[in-house]
Design a protein around this motif. Structure first.
Motif, PDB file in Angstrom:
ATOM      1  N   ALA A  47      49.467  23.671  50.046  1.00 11.05           N
ATOM      2  CA  ALA A  47      48.617  24.073  48.930  1.00 11.05           C
ATOM      3  C   ALA A  47      49.476  24.279  47.688  1.00 11.05           C
ATOM      4  CB  ALA A  47      47.859  25.354  49.270  1.00 11.05           C
ATOM      5  N   ALA A  48      48.882  24.061  46.533  1.00  7.81           N
ATOM      6  CA  ALA A  48      49.573  24.345  45.272  1.00  7.81           C
ATOM      7  C   ALA A  48      49.786  25.849  45.152  1.00  7.81           C
ATOM      8  CB  ALA A  48      48.747  23.835  44.101  1.00  7.81           C
ATOM      9  N   GLU A  49      50.884  26.222  44.496  1.00 11.17           N
ATOM     10  CA  GLU A  49      51.206  27.638  44.338  1.00 11.17           C
ATOM     11  C   GLU A  49      50.626  28.194  43.045  1.00 11.17           C
ATOM     12  OE1 GLU A  49      55.427  28.002  44.699  1.00 11.17           O
ATOM     13  OE2 GLU A  49      55.360  27.834  46.882  1.00 11.17           O
ATOM     14  N   ASP A  50      50.351  29.491  43.062  1.00  6.30           N
ATOM     15  CA  ASP A  50      49.805  30.151  41.879  1.00  6.30           C
ATOM     16  C   ASP A  50      50.448  31.525  41.751  1.00  6.30           C
ATOM     17  OD1 ASP A  50      48.362  31.181  39.785  1.00  6.30           O
ATOM     18  OD2 ASP A  50      46.397  31.010  40.756  1.00  6.30           O
ATOM     19  N   SER A  51      51.155  31.750  40.654  1.00 10.09           N
ATOM     20  CA  SER A  51      51.855  33.020  40.427  1.00 10.09           C
ATOM     21  C   SER A  51      51.022  34.047  39.674  1.00 10.09           C
ATOM     22  CB  SER A  51      53.156  32.771  39.636  1.00 10.09           C
ATOM     23  OG  SER A  51      54.038  31.935  40.345  1.00 10.09           O
ATOM     24  N   ALA A  52      49.830  33.695  39.274  1.00  9.50           N
ATOM     25  CA  ALA A  52      49.014  34.579  38.437  1.00  9.50           C
ATOM     26  C   ALA A  52      48.842  35.947  39.089  1.00  9.50           C
ATOM     27  CB  ALA A  52      47.648  33.956  38.174  1.00  9.50           C
ATOM     28  N   GLY A  53      49.133  36.990  38.301  1.00 12.12           N
ATOM     29  CA  GLY A  53      48.914  38.353  38.780  1.00 12.12           C
ATOM     30  C   GLY A  53      50.060  38.951  39.566  1.00 12.12           C
ATOM     31  N   ALA A 122      57.710  37.096  45.675  1.00  7.06           N
ATOM     32  CA  ALA A 122      57.022  36.217  44.728  1.00  7.06           C
ATOM     33  C   ALA A 122      56.555  34.938  45.408  1.00  7.06           C
ATOM     34  CB  ALA A 122      57.935  35.888  43.549  1.00  7.06           C
ATOM     35  N   GLU A 123      57.372  34.394  46.295  1.00  7.72           N
ATOM     36  CA  GLU A 123      56.994  33.191  47.035  1.00  7.72           C
ATOM     37  C   GLU A 123      55.833  33.481  47.970  1.00  7.72           C
ATOM     38  OE1 GLU A 123      56.824  29.433  48.895  1.00  7.72           O
ATOM     39  OE2 GLU A 123      57.687  30.034  46.970  1.00  7.72           O
ATOM     40  N   ALA A 124      55.858  34.634  48.628  1.00  7.41           N
ATOM     41  CA  ALA A 124      54.741  35.009  49.496  1.00  7.41           C
ATOM     42  C   ALA A 124      53.453  35.111  48.692  1.00  7.41           C
ATOM     43  CB  ALA A 124      55.044  36.332  50.202  1.00  7.41           C
ATOM     44  N   ARG A 164      63.399  31.523  44.989  1.00 11.16           N
ATOM     45  CA  ARG A 164      63.336  30.084  45.235  1.00 11.16           C
ATOM     46  C   ARG A 164      63.006  29.761  46.690  1.00 11.16           C
ATOM     47  NH1 ARG A 164      67.644  31.132  41.842  1.00 11.16           N
ATOM     48  NH2 ARG A 164      67.579  30.092  39.813  1.00 11.16           N
ATOM     49  N   ASP A 165      62.324  28.636  46.867  1.00  8.77           N
ATOM     50  CA  ASP A 165      62.029  28.147  48.210  1.00  8.77           C
ATOM     51  C   ASP A 165      63.054  27.069  48.585  1.00  8.77           C
ATOM     52  OD1 ASP A 165      61.254  25.641  47.149  1.00  8.77           O
ATOM     53  OD2 ASP A 165      59.151  26.214  47.039  1.00  8.77           O
ATOM     54  N   PRO A 166      62.961  26.455  49.782  1.00  3.02           N
ATOM     55  CA  PRO A 166      63.982  25.480  50.197  1.00  3.02           C
ATOM     56  C   PRO A 166      64.076  24.232  49.320  1.00  3.02           C
ATOM     57  CG  PRO A 166      62.848  26.346  52.119  1.00  3.02           C
ATOM     58  CD  PRO A 166      62.092  26.838  50.914  1.00  3.02           C
TER      59      PRO A 166
END
Length: 221
Positions: A47-53, A122-124, A164-166
């Motif tokens: 799925a696309a990631e979303d950092s909002a909030g 943040a990644e979670a 960061r992710d892998p």
């Protein structure tokens, strides 16, 4: 570092084990899944990631649920010592030795260490935790039920890793890549977190160089 193999017997005794080509299929929170790293990676939702909030404050962390004076961060540092340190009543840690597997460095004394969320907060959040309850995010941020979630590592290496992710970071010690990918996949699967397309491609590329490994993890959600 705590051994993955030491976790398996306890998990197997605690809950049912689901074995098969679709890791986690039909399993409930508290059940365990035994499969291979490759199959875990292929089973992760994309799925696309979303950092909002997002803010770190959305994950209440470094709590002291057993009220022994040592918060989760200190508990991880104590648990991962290769030579046990002295710990006083105020949870002051002195002495001891540690091995940081990200960069293959040994440390004598805890001053150069920090505790890393292998899958950063943040990644979670970007991968599904934004939809969790506050209690679920707190459980994730302080998860000592699986030793792969939190790691005592060289503080400077944790800072370089950031959120960061892998696809954007891997351990500076190349020999740690296979362990890192296996643990990343297990944590994502344990907490039913998704991966984005670049992250998935990076994991697939890295795991090709790794010996096929069977892993076990317990579902947290």
């Amino acid at each position: 570092m705590r051994k993955l193999t030491s976790l398996v017997p306890a998990l197997l005794a605690a809950a049912a084990v689901v074995v098969g080509a679709a890791p986690g299929a039909g399993a409930a929170p508290g059940d365990t899944v035994t499969t291979t790293v490759e199959k875990v990676i292929e089973s992760l939702p994309v799925a696309a990631e979303d950092s909002a909030g997002y803010s770190a404050g959305r994950f209440r962390h470094w709590t002291d649920p057993d009220q022994d004076g040592c918060d989760t961060r200190a508990e991880v540092i104590i648990a991962e010592a290769t030579t046990p340190p002295a710990v006083d009543g105020r949870c002051t840690i002195t002495g001891g030795a540690w091995h940081s597997y990200y960069d293959k460095k040994d440390h004598f004394g805890a001053g150069a260490l920090d505790v890393d969320h292998l899958v950063p907060l943040a990644e979670a959040w970007r991968s599904g935790a934004s939809a969790w309850t506050d209690e679920e995010r707190e459980r994730y941020a302080n998860d000592m039920g699986d030793p792969r979630v939190l790691a005592a590592v060289t503080a400077s290496e944790k800072r370089r890793k950031g959120d960061r992710d892998p696809a954007r970071w891997e351990p500076s010690d190349d020999s740690a890549d296979c362990r890192y990918i296996a643990e990343w996949a297990a944590v994502k699967a344990r907490w039913k977190l998704s991966v984005d397309s670049d992250e998935l491609a990076a994991m697939q590329n890295m795991v090709v160089e790794c010996q096929t490994e069977e892993i076990t993890y317990e579902l947290a959600l």
